[in-house]
Design an enzyme around this catalytic site. Structure first.
Site, PDB file in Angstrom:
ATOM      1  N   HIS A   1       1.005  -1.164  -0.167  1.00  0.00           N
ATOM      2  CA  HIS A   1      -0.053   0.118  -0.029  1.00  0.00           C
ATOM      3  C   HIS A   1       0.721   1.387   0.209  1.00  0.00           C
ATOM      4  CE1 HIS A   1      -3.547  -2.316   1.743  1.00  0.00           C
ATOM      5  NE2 HIS A   1      -3.009  -3.119   0.872  1.00  0.00           N
TER       6      HIS A   1
ATOM      7  N   TYR B   1      -9.960  -9.717   4.821  1.00  0.00           N
ATOM      8  CA  TYR B   1      -9.863 -10.754   4.091  1.00  0.00           C
ATOM      9  C   TYR B   1     -10.189 -12.133   4.857  1.00  0.00           C
ATOM     10  CZ  TYR B   1      -7.557  -7.787   1.202  1.00  0.00           C
ATOM     11  OH  TYR B   1      -7.144  -6.429   0.315  1.00  0.00           O
TER      12      TYR B   1
END
Length: 376
Positions: A153, A267
């Site tokens: 990220h 997730y």
């Protein structure tokens, strides 16, 4: 003849030569146009960004740390020398490119990359003069603080607006709570002058508890940015987790909610933040994808090659391996068409060239530069 005419002519000549030389030629039927996809270059190692220069040259970044030149349809063998030291770690490396609006006069090129800083690694932005196929007078304009471990990220899209401000996206580095901290660059959009100075009218310049470079916050990991062709407003897309990828209209000082609100889940399947999708004081996306498509480079189409696409927004998808065509009415997305799924390629960047064609980069070890032209 104007500069724009010279540039368009140069790219038209280049495109004609490339069409004759490239064997990889695939047709796709879409709702509005029949499209021919031409492979212009391959053997690019995880290409990340594409930029067009006056005179017809194209520049391509490769994530491991190489800047390449495509000239007269040929990818030059030697990378451009002069880049600073780059730390290519997981999602990091050499990332986006932006050409200064006055490039013909100053030859300035801007790029984002990950590099070591202190005890960690973080997003950097530098600029340099491109002369004789080499970078000179390189200077680092921005370093996202604080640095951290890990390779996720980095964000890293760059964009100049019509006034000449430089916008930079910085991801949350996989540490989601940082996106709500105004004393932290992670999870933000940065706005600077072209020389790296902070504009005095940035929204948080008067706050002692905020970094003055921050323009927006609450962003997870924005990897697409484009100017609206009519309004000049900055539009952005960002990755969600499992679901909740977003398209946002960027406005000064706005909190876009990550990770307090999101349309996605972790997730693991767990809820994120407060487990809600709306909260007072936090902006809603203009559009979101659930399940995720993993959006990356994007561009508004304004050319004449595909007249029925004019005004639409095109977004590359990494996870769903397609290009999302978003039909716009003002600031609303009113329809969506997934394109080129049959290709099965991760689309890292989408650009409109001066020739009016759409250009794509595929994110693979043997990545490709593709040109979309009308076949109808």
């Amino acid at each position: 003849m104007t500069h724009r005419s010279h540039l368009s002519l140069a790219f038209a000549v280049l495109a004609f030569g490339l069409a004759a030389a490239c064997a990889a030629d695939t047709r796709f039927d879409t709702r509005e146009h029949v499209v021919r996809m031409v492979e212009v270059a391959d053997n690019l190692e995880h290409p990340w960004s594409l930029a067009f220069l006056p005179g017809g040259d194209m520049l391509i970044t490769e994530r491991p740390g190489r800047l390449r030149i495509l000239r007269d349809g040929v990818l030059l063998a030697d990378p451009v020398p002069g880049l600073p030291e780059i730390r290519a770690i997981r999602q990091g490396g050499l990332l986006d490119l932006a050409v200064h609006p006055e490039f013909e006069a100053n030859r300035l090129l801007y790029w984002s990359y990950s590099a070591d800083h202190g005890r960690g690694v973080t997003t950097h932005v530098a600029r340099g003069r491109l002369e004789n196929d080499a970078l000179h007078d390189v200077e680092v304009l921005f370093i996202a603080e604080p640095a951290s471990d890990g390779g996720r990220h980095f964000g890293s899209r760059l964009l100049f607006d019509r006034v000449g401000y430089l916008y930079i996206t910085v991801g949350d580095r996989g540490e989601m709570e940082r996106a709500q901290a105004l004393d932290d660059h992670a999870g933000t959009t940065i706005r600077l002058h072209d020389d790296g100075r902070t504009p005095g009218d940035n929204p948080f310049t008067d706050r002692d508890d905020a970094r003055p470079e921050i323009y927006t916050y609450g962003n997870r990991n924005a990897q697409g940015m484009a100017l609206h062709p009519e309004t000049g407003a900055v539009w952005q897309n960002e990755h969600g987790p499992r679901g909740g990828d977003e398209v946002n209209l960027i406005r000064p000082g706005v909190n876009y909610g990550w990770p307090v609100i999101t349309h996605g889940i972790d997730y693991s399947g767990a809820t994120i933040g407060e487990g809600i999708t709306e909260k007072e004081g936090m902006a809603q996306p203009v559009h979101h994808w659930t399940p995720s498509i993993a959006p990356s480079g994007m561009a508004f189409y304004t050319g004449d090659r595909f007249p029925r696409w004019r005004g639409d927004l095109f977004v590359g998808a990494l996870a769903r391996t397609h290009v999302a065509r978003l039909v716009m009415e003002g600031d609303r997305v009113v329809d969506e068409e997934p394109l080129f799924r049959e290709l099965g390629q991760r689309i890292r960047d989408v650009r409109q060239g001066p020739d009016g064609y759409l250009w794509l980069l595929t994110d693979h070890r043997n990545g490709r530069l593709l040109r979309l032209e009308p076949a109808d």
